[in-house]
Design an enzyme around this catalytic site. Structure first.
Site, PDB file in Angstrom:
ATOM      1  N   HIS A 157      -7.588   6.054  -0.163  1.00  0.00           N
ATOM      2  CA  HIS A 157      -6.508   6.081   0.492  1.00  0.00           C
ATOM      3  C   HIS A 157      -5.557   4.849   0.291  1.00  0.00           C
ATOM      4  O   HIS A 157      -4.195   5.021  -0.144  1.00  0.00           O
ATOM      5  CB  HIS A 157      -6.547   5.870   2.161  1.00  0.00           C
ATOM      6  CG  HIS A 157      -5.276   6.010   3.116  1.00  0.00           C
ATOM      7  ND1 HIS A 157      -5.224   7.167   3.622  1.00  0.00           N
ATOM      8  CD2 HIS A 157      -4.636   5.042   3.306  1.00  0.00           C
ATOM      9  CE1 HIS A 157      -4.092   6.785   4.130  1.00  0.00           C
ATOM     10  NE2 HIS A 157      -3.696   5.636   4.276  1.00  0.00           N
ATOM     11  N   GLU A 158      -6.153   3.740   0.104  1.00  0.00           N
ATOM     12  CA  GLU A 158      -5.364   2.534  -0.368  1.00  0.00           C
ATOM     13  C   GLU A 158      -4.775   2.343  -1.600  1.00  0.00           C
ATOM     14  O   GLU A 158      -3.854   2.047  -2.037  1.00  0.00           O
ATOM     15  CB  GLU A 158      -6.183   1.316   0.141  1.00  0.00           C
ATOM     16  CG  GLU A 158      -6.621   1.015   1.532  1.00  0.00           C
ATOM     17  CD  GLU A 158      -5.504   1.360   2.653  1.00  0.00           C
ATOM     18  OE1 GLU A 158      -4.130   0.992   2.186  1.00  0.00           O
ATOM     19  OE2 GLU A 158      -5.626   1.602   3.804  1.00  0.00           O
ATOM     20  N   HIS A 218      -1.720   4.290  -2.351  1.00  0.00           N
ATOM     21  CA  HIS A 218      -0.443   3.673  -2.031  1.00  0.00           C
ATOM     22  C   HIS A 218       0.126   2.931  -3.016  1.00  0.00           C
ATOM     23  O   HIS A 218       1.257   2.400  -3.176  1.00  0.00           O
ATOM     24  CB  HIS A 218      -0.701   2.689  -0.861  1.00  0.00           C
ATOM     25  CG  HIS A 218      -0.672   2.984   0.628  1.00  0.00           C
ATOM     26  ND1 HIS A 218       0.220   3.953   0.903  1.00  0.00           N
ATOM     27  CD2 HIS A 218      -1.679   3.049   1.623  1.00  0.00           C
ATOM     28  CE1 HIS A 218      -0.136   4.392   2.345  1.00  0.00           C
ATOM     29  NE2 HIS A 218      -1.156   3.784   2.651  1.00  0.00           N
ATOM     30  N   GLU A 252       2.334   7.235   4.229  1.00  0.00           N
ATOM     31  CA  GLU A 252       1.049   7.288   4.625  1.00  0.00           C
ATOM     32  C   GLU A 252       0.356   8.973   4.696  1.00  0.00           C
ATOM     33  O   GLU A 252      -0.590   9.203   4.471  1.00  0.00           O
ATOM     34  CB  GLU A 252       1.013   7.106   6.340  1.00  0.00           C
ATOM     35  CG  GLU A 252       1.353   5.733   6.597  1.00  0.00           C
ATOM     36  CD  GLU A 252       0.193   4.800   5.919  1.00  0.00           C
ATOM     37  OE1 GLU A 252      -0.733   5.176   5.348  1.00  0.00           O
ATOM     38  OE2 GLU A 252       0.373   3.637   6.012  1.00  0.00           O
TER      39      GLU A 252
END
Length: 812
Positions: free
Chosen positions: A496-497, A500, A519
C-alpha cells in the site's frame, strides 16, 4: 483597498484552529517558493527544533510582465490579472500598517548590506549562540503610518512557531554568482542591487535539469550569504506575514529571504516521544496541519518545490529524511553530528518528512539479500513495447532530473533500500520485513514501471503512531503493529505504502479534498502488488484472496457509512468547486481538521471499489495498461478526478462505455454519501467466494478476520467457546487485524481472561486501538470502563493529539 478586501485580509485572525476546515493561507498566486534550504538543530532536552530556513521564490506567473527595457516587473494594479479574471474581484494583497496592534510581532531595520556579515558562516555550522549574537535589537514598528499603506504582503503558512527574525539574503555577495547576472554589474545604487538579486534568483531557480548539481551548489552558497536588511513580519494563528517597506509588487519583493525561528514543544507537526526501547525521538507523524509547525512554508499543493536540509543533533541519534541521498553524518565537534539531505524533484512542502531517533539499521546477511533480489528476474513489465513508446515522449511536468527519462532507472526493478528500527524490534524486522521489501518493490515495478524515486528507507516508528503506515518521498513509516503474526499484514501494508510513490507523491491531488486519488489507488494497487509479490499463487488463488478482501472492505464500508456523518462520506465534497482557489492562491481544505475524519476509511474504500468496478468493466490487463499510461502522462504533476477519468474513458471501447461518463461517475461514486448504487448490486456476490465459505483450523489471516466478524454478529458466546476459539487459532499470536476482532469479541461478551489482550492492544497497537475505547465504554460495564481509563491514562502523554482528543471525548 476597498472594505471587502480589507475584511478578506483580516479573516485569518478569526480562524479557529479547532474548527473543521484547514486554511491554506499562502498567497501563491503572487509569489511561489521554488526551493527551501533548512539549517536546523534538534534539541531533545528542550524539545525544540531551532535554526533558519532560506526560501527562494519566483514571481507568480500570472503577475509577471516584461517592460520595454526587458526587465521583469509587475504593474501595481496587476491589470493582466483583471483581464484574465474579469468576473472576479481584483484583489491585491496589501497591509494597512495603521491597523498594527501593540501586540504585533514585527521588526523594523534599516537596509544594510553589512549588518549581517558577522552572522554568516561559510560552513553553515554555527551554534545557536553565534546565531543569536548577530540579531540586532529591534525598535517598535507599530507606529508606521508614515510608511504608507500599499506595501506588498507575502503570506506563508505557519503555526506554533516562534519567528525570531526575517531578512533579505544578499545573493549577489556569493563568489562566482556573476555567471547568473549576464551583463549586469555588481555595483550600483540600492535599487539596482535589489533588482540584481532578484534576477540572480530567477536565473538560479530556472536552470535546466541537466545543471541540477550546479543549481544545488549555488542554492547552498546563496543560503549562507549575509543578510542585507531585515523585513517586517507578523505572525497569526495560521500564517506568517512579511513585507518590505516601500515594496508594492511581488516582482520587486526580495526573492531570497531567511527566516530565523524555533518550534514549540507543543507544535502539532512533529511529536516528541520515546521509541519502543525507551530512547527519545521526534518525527513528523502526518499531522492534519502538515509541516507548518515545523517550518514556515507554502502549503497549497500548487507550491511544488525542492529542498535541502542540514540537521545537527547529538551523536547518539540518526536523522532520516525525505531525500535522494543516503546521508552520511559529518562530525562537527565532539558529540555533535550533521546530516544533509536534498531532493531535486519538486513536490508539495507537506510531503517533507523527518525522523530523529536512536534508530538501528537492520541488515541481512549477504546470501539472503542475493536470494531475495534474485527473485526480481521473475518479473517483467507487461506491455513493455507500449511503455517504451511512451518514454520516447517528453514529460509533461516542470523540468527536473526525471527517472522516467533515465534508461538505467527504467530498468531498475528494485531501488536501493534500508530498514531502520528501535533496537528491540530489529529481530522482528529481519524475520519478514527485509525479505518482503524487494519482492514488493519488484511487484510494483512489474505493475506500473519506473520507480519515481531513487531509493527507499523504511522506519518502524514509535507505538503512538496513529496509522499503520505513511509514505513520503524516499521514506516509509510503518507501525510496529504490522510486524507480529506472519507476513500478510506487513506485506499488504508495505505494498500500500509503496503504491503511494506513484499515487500520492509522483502524482498528487490538486485539491486535497480528493484524497481518494491517493488512498483509493493505493488500496486497489495493494492487492495487485501483493498477489505478484507472493509469486507462487495460481490465478484462482489470487482471485479468491481478492474476493475475500473485497468482502471485508464491503463490510467495513457498510459499517462506516452507518456510523458516520454523511458529509464525511463524500469523496468530492467541493463538487464543481473542486480545485478552485481564491485570487491570492489561498484556499481551505474542507473538514481538514475534523478529528474523527482521520480514522475514517471511506476515501480508501469507496475509491477502491470505484477503481475495481472500472477494472472489471475494461478488463484488468487493459486497465493496468491505462494506469501505466496515466502514470507516464501525469507524473510530476497535480491532477483532479476528471483528469484520470477522462483519459481512462478514452481508452474504453465504445461498446463497453454504455452509461459510463465522467458525469455519471461523479454522480454515482464521488459526489454523494452512502454506498454507491453500482456497489449495492454487487455486495452479495462475494459470499459465494470459496475462501469465504471455507472454515478450518488452517485459515488465512483475512479468513480469520471474517470468521471473527461473523461471530461478532452472534448475541451470546459462552466463555468455553471463546477459550476454545483463542486456543484453536492462537489468536494472541495473529496479526493486528485479527487481534483487533478478538478484542471486540472479548469486550462484547465480557470475557475477563481476555482483558489482558485488550490492555496489550491499546498499549502496543495505538494505530488501531481508538475504536476499542468506545466499545469499552458503550457496554456500561464498570470493569471495562475502568480498563479503558487505565489504558488511556498510561498512553495519553505520548499519544497522537488527534487520537487523544477523540478518546477523551469517549471517556469523559
Amino acid at each position: 483597498m476597498n472594505m471587502e478586501n480589507a475584511q478578506q485580509m483580516n479573516t485569518e485572525t478569526h480562524l479557529d484552529p479547532m474548527k473543521d476546515d484547514l486554511p491554506l493561507m499562502a498567497n501563491t498566486s503572487y509569489m511561489l517558493v521554488k526551493h527551501y534550504v533548512l539549517d536546523l538543530d534538534v534539541d531533545f532536552k528542550s524539545k525544540v527544533v531551532e535554526g533558519s530556513i532560506v526560501l527562494f521564490f519566483e514571481t507568480g506567473s500570472q503577475y509577471r510582465k516584461t517592460s520595454s527595457a526587458g526587465k521583469e516587473c509587475c504593474q501595481s494594479q496587476f491589470d493582466e490579472t483583471c483581464k484574465m479574471r474579469a468576473s472576479e474581484p481584483c484583489h491585491i494583497p496589501m497591509i494597512n500598517v495603521s491597523t498594527c496592534s501593540s501586540k504585533t510581532e514585527c521588526n523594523d531595520f534599516a537596509v544594510s548590506g553589512k549588518e549581517e556579515e558577522a552572522t554568516s558562516d561559510e560552513n553553515s555550522n554555527h551554534s545557536n549562540n553565534e546565531q543569536a549574537s548577530g540579531i540586532s535589537s529591534s525598535k517598535d514598528c507599530c507606529d508606521l503610518e508614515d510608511r504608507g499603506n500599499k506595501d506588498f504582503l507575502l503570506v506563508l503558512d505557519c503555526c506554533d512557531l516562534s519567528v525570531l527574525k526575517v531578512e533579505e539574503v544578499d545573493v549577489a555577495a556569493v563568489s562566482g554568482i556573476e555567471k547568473f547576472t549576464r551583463s549586469a554589474k555588481l555595483t550600483g545604487v540600492s535599487k539596482e542591487l535589489e533588482n540584481l538579486r532578484n534576477r540572480i534568483v530567477r536565473e538560479l531557480v530556472t536552470l535546466p535539469a541537466d545543471r541540477w548539481k550546479e543549481q544545488l551548489y549555488y542554492f547552498t552558497h546563496c543560503s549562507q550569504a549575509p543578510g542585507c536588511g531585515e523585513l517586517l513580519f507578523s505572525t497569526g494563528t495560521w500564517s506568517l506575514e512579511i513585507r518590505k517597506s516601500g515594496i508594492q509588487t511581488p516582482a520587486d519583493f526580495p526573492h531570497a529571504i531567511r527566516i530565523w525561528y524555533k518550534t514549540k514543544p507543543e507544535g502539532r507537526s512533529v511529536t516528541w516521544t520515546t521509541d519502543q526501547s525507551g530512547r527519545p525521538c521526534v518525527y513528523t507523524m502526518g499531522s492534519p496541519i502538515n509541516n507548518r509547525a515545523l517550518f514556515p512554508c507554502q502549503e497549497p499543493p500548487i507550491a511544488l518545490s525542492t529542498w535541502q536540509a542540514s540537521v545537527r543533533t547529538a551523536a547518539d541519534f540518526v536523522v532520516l529524511m525525505s531525500g535522494e541521498n543516503s546521508a552520511e553524518p559529518v562530525q562537527l565537534q565532539e558529540g555533535i553530528l550533521s546530516w544533509y539531505y536534498y531532493v531535486s524533484m519538486p513536490m508539495p512542502a507537506s510531503t517533507f518528512t523527518i525522523a530523529v531517533g536512536c534508530w538501528q539499521e537492520v541488515k541481512q546477511q549477504s546470501f539472503k539479500q542475493k536470494a531475495a533480489i534474485g527473485t526480481n528476474t521473475e518479473f517483467s513489465l507487461p506491455s513493455s513495447q507500449t511503455d517504451l513508446r511512451w518514454h520516447e515522449e517528453i514529460c509533461g511536468h516542470v523540468e527536473y532530473p526525471c527517472r522516467f527519462q533515465n534508461p538505467a532507472a527504467r530498468l531498475q526493478a528494485v531501488i536501493p533500500y534500508r530498514v531502520f528500527a528501535p533496537w528491540c524490534l530489529m529481530e522482528s524486522c529481519e524475520k519478514y520485513l527485509l525479505q518482503l521489501i524487494p519482492q514488493c518493490l519488484s511487484a510494483a515495478y512489474a505493475t506500473l514501471g519506473t520507480h519515481p524515486f531513487s531509493r527507499l528507507d523504511v522506519l518502524i516508528v514509535p507505538s503512538n503512531f496513529s496509522s499503520l503506515g505513511m509514505a513520503s518521498p524516499h521514506i516509509i513509516f510503518l507501525s510496529q503493529s504490522v510486524l507480529p503474526g506472519g507476513s500478510h499484514l506487513c506485506g499488504t501494508r508495505l505494498c500500500h505504502e509503496i503504491a503511494h510513490a506513484w499515487f500520492g507523491l509522483a502524482i498528487g491531488a490538486r485539491d486535497w479534498t480528493e484524497e481518494w486519488l491517493s488512498e483509493g489507488f493505493a488500496t486497489f494497487l495493494e492487492d495487485i502488488f501483493w498477489a505478484r509479490a507472493q509469486q507462487q499463487l495460481s490465478h484462482d488463488e489470487i482471485k479468491g484472496q481478492q474476493e475475500l478482501k473485497a468482502l471485508l472492505r464491503w463490510r467495513r464500508l457498510r459499517d462506516e457509512v452507518q456510523n458516520s456523518e454523511e458529509e464525511l462520506q463524500v469523496l468530492r465534497p467541493k463538487k464543481e468547486s473542486t480545485g478552485e482557489l481564491s485570487e491570492s492562491g489561498a484556499s481551505v481544505v474542507k473538514y481538514g481538521l475534523k478529528a474523527e475524519k482521520i480514522f475514517m476509511q471511506v476515501h480508501y474504500l469507496k475509491g477502491y471499489f470505484l477503481l475495481r468496478s472500472l477494472a472489471r468493466t475494461i478488463g484488468e490487463v487493459s486497465y493496468l495498461a491505462s494506469l501505466r499510461k496515466f502514470v507516464f502522462k501525469f507524473h510530476g504533476q497535480l491532477v483532479l478526478s476528471q483528469d484520470f477519468l477522462t483519459m481512462l474513458l478514452e481508452d474504453i471501447p465504445k461498446q463497453k462505455q454504455s452509461e459510463l461518463t465522467v458525469e455519471s461517475i461523479f454522480q454515482n461514486w464521488l459526489d454523494t454519501s452512502g454506498i454507491p448504487k453500482p456497489l449495492l448490486e454487487e455486495g452479495e456476490t462475494w459470499k459465494e467466494c470459496q475462501l469465504v465459505q471455507q472454515v478450518s483450523s488452517e485459515l488465512l489471516p483475512d479468513q480469520l478476520v471474517l470468521l471473527l466478524e461473523f461471530l461478532l454478529e452472534e448475541k451470546t458466546l459462552c466463555p468455553r467457546i471463546l477459550q476454545c476459539l483463542e486456543r484453536t487459532y492462537q489468536l494472541r499470536e495473529q496479526d493486528a487485524e485479527v487481534r483487533h476482532r478478538w478484542c471486540e469479541l472479548v469486550i462484547k461478551h465480557k470475557y475477563e481472561p481476555g482483558y489482558g489482550d485488550i490492555e496489550r492492544f491499546l498499549r502496543e497497537d495505538q494505530a488501531m486501538g481508538v475504536y476499542l475505547y468506545g466499545e469499552l465504554m458503550v457496554n456500561e460495564d464498570a470493569k471495562q470502563q475502568e480498563l479503558a481509563r487505565k489504558c488511556f491514562a498510561a498512553a495519553q502523554e505520548h499519544m497522537d493529539a488527534s487520537s487523544a482528543k477523540v478518546v477523551a471525548e469517549m471517556l469523559f
